[in-house]
Design an enzyme around this catalytic site. Structure first.
Site, short mmCIF file in Angstrom:
data_model
loop_
_atom_site.label_atom_id
_atom_site.label_comp_id
_atom_site.label_asym_id
_atom_site.label_seq_id
_atom_site.Cartn_x
_atom_site.Cartn_y
_atom_site.Cartn_z
N HIS A 1 0.88 -1.26 0.03
CA HIS A 1 -0.04 -0.13 0.00
C HIS A 1 0.71 1.14 -0.05
O HIS A 1 0.53 2.22 -0.72
CB HIS A 1 -0.94 -0.18 1.20
CG HIS A 1 -2.18 0.89 1.20
ND1 HIS A 1 -2.73 1.35 0.20
CD2 HIS A 1 -2.14 2.02 2.33
CE1 HIS A 1 -3.69 2.36 0.55
NE2 HIS A 1 -3.29 2.73 1.71
N PHE A 2 1.71 1.17 0.95
CA PHE A 2 2.67 2.37 1.04
C PHE A 2 3.79 2.29 0.14
O PHE A 2 5.00 2.12 0.43
CB PHE A 2 3.12 2.74 2.36
CG PHE A 2 2.10 3.29 3.37
CD1 PHE A 2 1.86 4.61 3.20
CD2 PHE A 2 1.29 2.64 4.09
CE1 PHE A 2 0.96 5.40 4.03
CE2 PHE A 2 0.24 3.23 4.99
CZ PHE A 2 0.05 4.56 4.98
#
Length: 558
Positions: free
Chosen positions: A538-539
């Site tokens: 996600h990051f």
């Protein structure tokens, strides 16, 4: 770059130590100037002059001596014959028979300046909150906290001792006047600089420009050394210390003797290392304090970075330096996140529409009439709302897990969707785990092939923000309101079809929340959309900032 014969010795002021010069030392050395910091004990003016002299004894040949704040009195008191010139960085310059206190208190203090006085040990400490209010208001909150935690007190006797004939009467001198200094008013600095007949430079910097605007300090020291800044003759390559440290961290040799996966980045022929100034500011948006990071030339193409949950603009800490040479970068903290105001729930309507109102208004307050958007996670519905309101203002969109299609929602949204359908207390409690520390860590590390590449700094700071009183309830409110974003997907898609903004989608293919199908769907409405996937979660910036920065620079190239 080959080293020149220029030498510089840097003397720190009160409530600091030699490390306050780290960025300046790196900048000077990249220009071929050998620079060292003189460690001052801050116990008496005589002790500090002796400490400076001991450092000067180690230097062969002519040397430029640089002093900050209190150290202006120290550098003017040395009798070392190798001193060729003096540089005052928002410093104090008492004349013969005067004390530091005489010139420090010569004018009315700034309204934000702290009240100072000695403790029972005759030591003067700077109040902790003064580092953010007056000492280094342009520094990041993390830097301000470190300054407060590592400050060295000043002995009261240091500022009460009359000085002898100052060296600035006999040596060429330079003076950097800090227009936004809240410790030593600019008016006072100009008085001293004129009295010294110094070569004066002014800049909109705070009391600690060595930390907050090091390039300004490097420039004036280079002037005093007679060194031409290499950037005037050579093509620069943007590699910041932050990027260097990150790349060193990932260039780990295994115990079996494997070669590093990445090399230490060295300047190529005709290139030098340069440092990027990032300003940390706040804006008053209709009575709400909005914190934002800003870098790059104001007249360059603007790129607005919008963060996601549960983060803040610090998630762009490594990306901003890689873009700021080409773009004017602005990265705000959304209301209720990071360093922006977090009003009580009863005083602020925590909905994505209201948050958009604030960020939309911020762009107007900052005079941003046309800009590209980088949207991530929560930043996407905010950014897409702004785009639908003002399509003429949007020059391009970069979506990093910034979803606008239902097929992009993973099963991880199921508990939240159940809360949308039935906003009961039980369903609210069922998603409370999403604001727990272990979930934040999981968001950062899930889908990352090598978790050692994920710095704990990001999720550690996010979790710190989440522990603030009331923050968890605010985030649960926003989870409920996220349903309004999904309801607006058709409107966002219509905007994509009719306005056809240039769009780059760079997603982690292992994102547990927003599926690759959501990125591919952009092509349905914007056939020319550039869609790319990275082997991460996600990051994505935590592991692939170099790849994302390169993609953005090529995508937004004229």
């Amino acid at each position: 770059m080959s080293e020149s014969k220029a030498r510089a010795v840097l003397a720190h002021g009160a409530w600091a130590d030699g490390s306050s010069w780290n960025k300046v030392i790196a900048g000077l050395r990249s220009e071929g100037v050998k620079a060292v910091a003189a460690p001052l004990p801050l116990t008496s003016l005589a002790d500090d002059v002796s400490a400076l002299d001991r450092t000067l004894e180690r230097i062969d040949g002519p040397v430029v001596v640089v002093g900050h704040a209190y150290a202006g009195a120290v550098i003017a008191s040395t009798g070392d014959e190798n001193v060729a010139s003096l540089v005052y960085v928002t410093a104090l310059a008492p004349d013969e028979g005067e004390t530091v206190a005489d010139v420090f208190y010569r004018t009315e203090p700034h309204p934000q300046a702290p009240q100072l006085g000695p403790d029972p040990h005759e030591l003067i400490w700077l109040p902790e909150d003064a580092f953010a209010r007056a000492f280094a208001q342009h520094a990041s909150p993390e830097e301000q906290a470190l300054l407060a935690a590592t400050q060295r007190p000043l002995a009261a006797g240091c500022i009460g001792t009359p000085v002898g004939r100052p060296a600035w009467k006999d040596l060429p001198s330079w003076f950097l006047v800090a227009e936004e200094d809240r410790m030593i008013p600019a008016e006072n600095q100009r008085f001293m600089a004129e009295r010294m007949k110094a070569r004066v430079r002014t800049a909109p910097v705070d009391h600690l420009p060595m930390l907050t605007r090091p390039s300004v300090v490097v420039d004036i020291v280079l002037d005093a050394t007679g060194t031409d800044r290499a950037g005037g003759h050579l093509r620069r390559r943007l590699i910041t210390l932050l990027t260097l440290s990150r790349q060193l961290r990932t260039s780990v040799i295994s115990r079996r003797g494997a070669r590093p996966t990445r090399r230490w980045p060295r300047p190529g022929k005709g290139e030098v290392l340069v440092m990027v100034d990032i300003a940390y500011r706040t804006a008053d948006v209709d009575g709400l304090k909005v914190f934002y990071r800003e870098a790059g030339a104001p007249d360059a193409p603007t790129l607005v970075l919008l963060h996601g949950f549960p983060s803040a603009s610090h998630m762009f800490r490594e990306l901003i330096p890689l873009l700021a040479d080409r773009f004017h970068v602005v990265a705000p903290d959304l209301p209720g996140f990071g360093m922006s105001d977090m009003p009580a729930r009863g005083d602020f309507n925590y909905t994505f529409e209201h948050i958009t109102d604030v960020i939309d208004r911020l762009t107007e307050v900052l005079g941003l009439d046309r800009f590209a958007l980088y949207v991530f996670d929560y930043g996407a519905p905010v950014g897409f709302r702004i785009a639908t309101r003002h399509p003429e203002r949007i020059s391009a969109i970069i979506s990093q897990s910034g979803n606008a299609y239902e097929e992009g929602l993973s099963e991880g949204w199921n508990p939240v969707q159940a809360y949308w359908k039935e906003p009961s207390a039980a369903n609210r409690e069922a998603i409370r785990k999403l604001v727990q520390p272990e979930t934040t860590v999981w968001q950062y590390t899930h889908g990352v092939p090598d978790e050692t590449r994920v710095s704990p700094d990001g999720y550690g700071l996010d979790n710190s923000y989440l522990t603030r009183s009331g923050a968890d309830e605010i985030q649960l409110d926003l989870f409920l309101d996220y349903a309004t974003n999904v309801a607006l997907y058709p409107r966002f898609q219509e905007y994509f079809r009719t306005s056809r903004p240039r769009l780059l989608a760079v997603w982690g293919k292992n994102d547990p929340f927003f599926l690759p199908a959501g990125a591919e769907a952009f092509k349905r409405d914007i056939p020319d959309a550039d869609v790319r996937f990275l082997d991460t979660g996600h990051f994505a910036l935590e592991t692939h900032v170099d790849e994302i920065a390169t993609a953005i620079r090529k995508f937004l190239a004229p």
